[in-house]
Scaffold this motif. Structure first.
Motif, mmCIF file in Angstrom:
data_model
loop_
_atom_site.group_PDB
_atom_site.id
_atom_site.type_symbol
_atom_site.label_atom_id
_atom_site.label_comp_id
_atom_site.label_asym_id
_atom_site.label_seq_id
_atom_site.Cartn_x
_atom_site.Cartn_y
_atom_site.Cartn_z
ATOM 1 N N ALA A 30 27.143 6.462 1.027
ATOM 2 C CA ALA A 30 28.011 6.692 2.187
ATOM 3 C C ALA A 30 29.478 6.691 1.765
ATOM 4 N N HIS B 73 15.268 16.439 3.219
ATOM 5 C CA HIS B 73 16.409 16.049 4.052
ATOM 6 C C HIS B 73 17.594 17.002 3.905
ATOM 7 N N GLY C 127 20.872 11.003 -0.132
ATOM 8 C CA GLY C 127 22.175 11.248 0.454
ATOM 9 C C GLY C 127 22.315 12.733 0.693
ATOM 10 N N ASP D 143 25.575 11.402 3.647
ATOM 11 C CA ASP D 143 24.895 10.801 4.798
ATOM 12 C C ASP D 143 23.610 10.199 4.227
ATOM 13 N N ARG E 176 20.035 8.020 3.682
ATOM 14 C CA ARG E 176 18.799 7.668 4.367
ATOM 15 C C ARG E 176 17.895 6.960 3.363
ATOM 16 N N ARG F 279 24.761 15.744 1.420
ATOM 17 C CA ARG F 279 26.195 16.038 1.234
ATOM 18 C C ARG F 279 26.766 16.576 2.523
ATOM 19 N N GLU F 280 27.812 15.899 3.019
ATOM 20 C CA GLU F 280 28.439 16.296 4.288
ATOM 21 C C GLU F 280 29.418 17.426 4.069
#
Length: 191
Positions: A169, A35, A188, A174, A176, A190-191
């Motif tokens: 979150a 991901h 997760g 982000d 999943r 990293r944004e």
């Protein structure tokens, strides 16, 4: 670092740990790491103990981070892995210095789970992934695991997958849920 979660227990069982624990699910870990939106060259195995989980992965430079010095010694001596003594809630790495982190079968042992997630968010570079493989306390086998760990004096605190995804979150990931069941994987990015 002693007194952190269940470290004393793992120090005592370190010589037997790899003999009694089943191998880590490498496919679930790889599916979680897939991901990430950046290449994974440097990975932290947080709470990785003897390095059992990292033997299921190939490719990145892996560093095991654990508060149990005895378990870390096993990772170094028996698996040839790089190991760093550290607390998941205060990782000894710079901001954005790794591409991914895993916490395999260990999140429930961390005394400050929120700090561990925040620290992972700090050290993982944008586009990197945090993969947490855990046990669901709402599953019948999960309830039995919770009861047995508490019966032997562990301070375990298990999280259901949806609650863990919400925590990721809140820390800027982000999230999943990759798979569900007695053992589950939450990722997760990293944004």
């Amino acid at each position: 670092m002693y007194g952190l979660g269940d470290v004393g227990f793992f120090d005592r069982i370190a010589p037997l740990y790899d003999r009694v624990m089943p191998p880590a699910d490498g496919e679930a870990l790889a599916a979680g790491l897939d991901h990430a939106t950046r290449p994974i060259d440097r990975l932290l195995d947080v709470g990785g103990g003897s390095g059992r989980a990292t033997t299921a992965l190939a490719g990145p430079e892996i560093t095991v981070v654990d508060a149990s010095l005895v378990m870390l010694a096993r990772a170094r001596e028996h698996r040839g892995l790089s190991g760093v003594a550290g607390d998941a809630g205060r990782l000894p790495f710079g901001d954005g210095s790794v591409d991914a982190a895993t916490i395999v079968d260990a999140f429930h042992h961390l005394p400050d789970q929120a700090a561990a997630i925040e620290e992972a968010a700090r050290v993982i570079a944008p586009g990197g992934a945090l993969v947490i493989r855990e046990f669901d306390p709402t599953n019948p086998l999960g309830r039995a695991l919770v009861a047995s760990e508490h019966a032997i004096g562990m301070k375990s605190r298990f999280r259901a997958p949806d609650a863990l995804a919400d925590d990721l979150a809140d820390a800027g990931f982000d999230p999943r849920i990759v798979d569900r069941g007695f053992a589950y994987t939450v990722v997760g990015v990293r944004e």
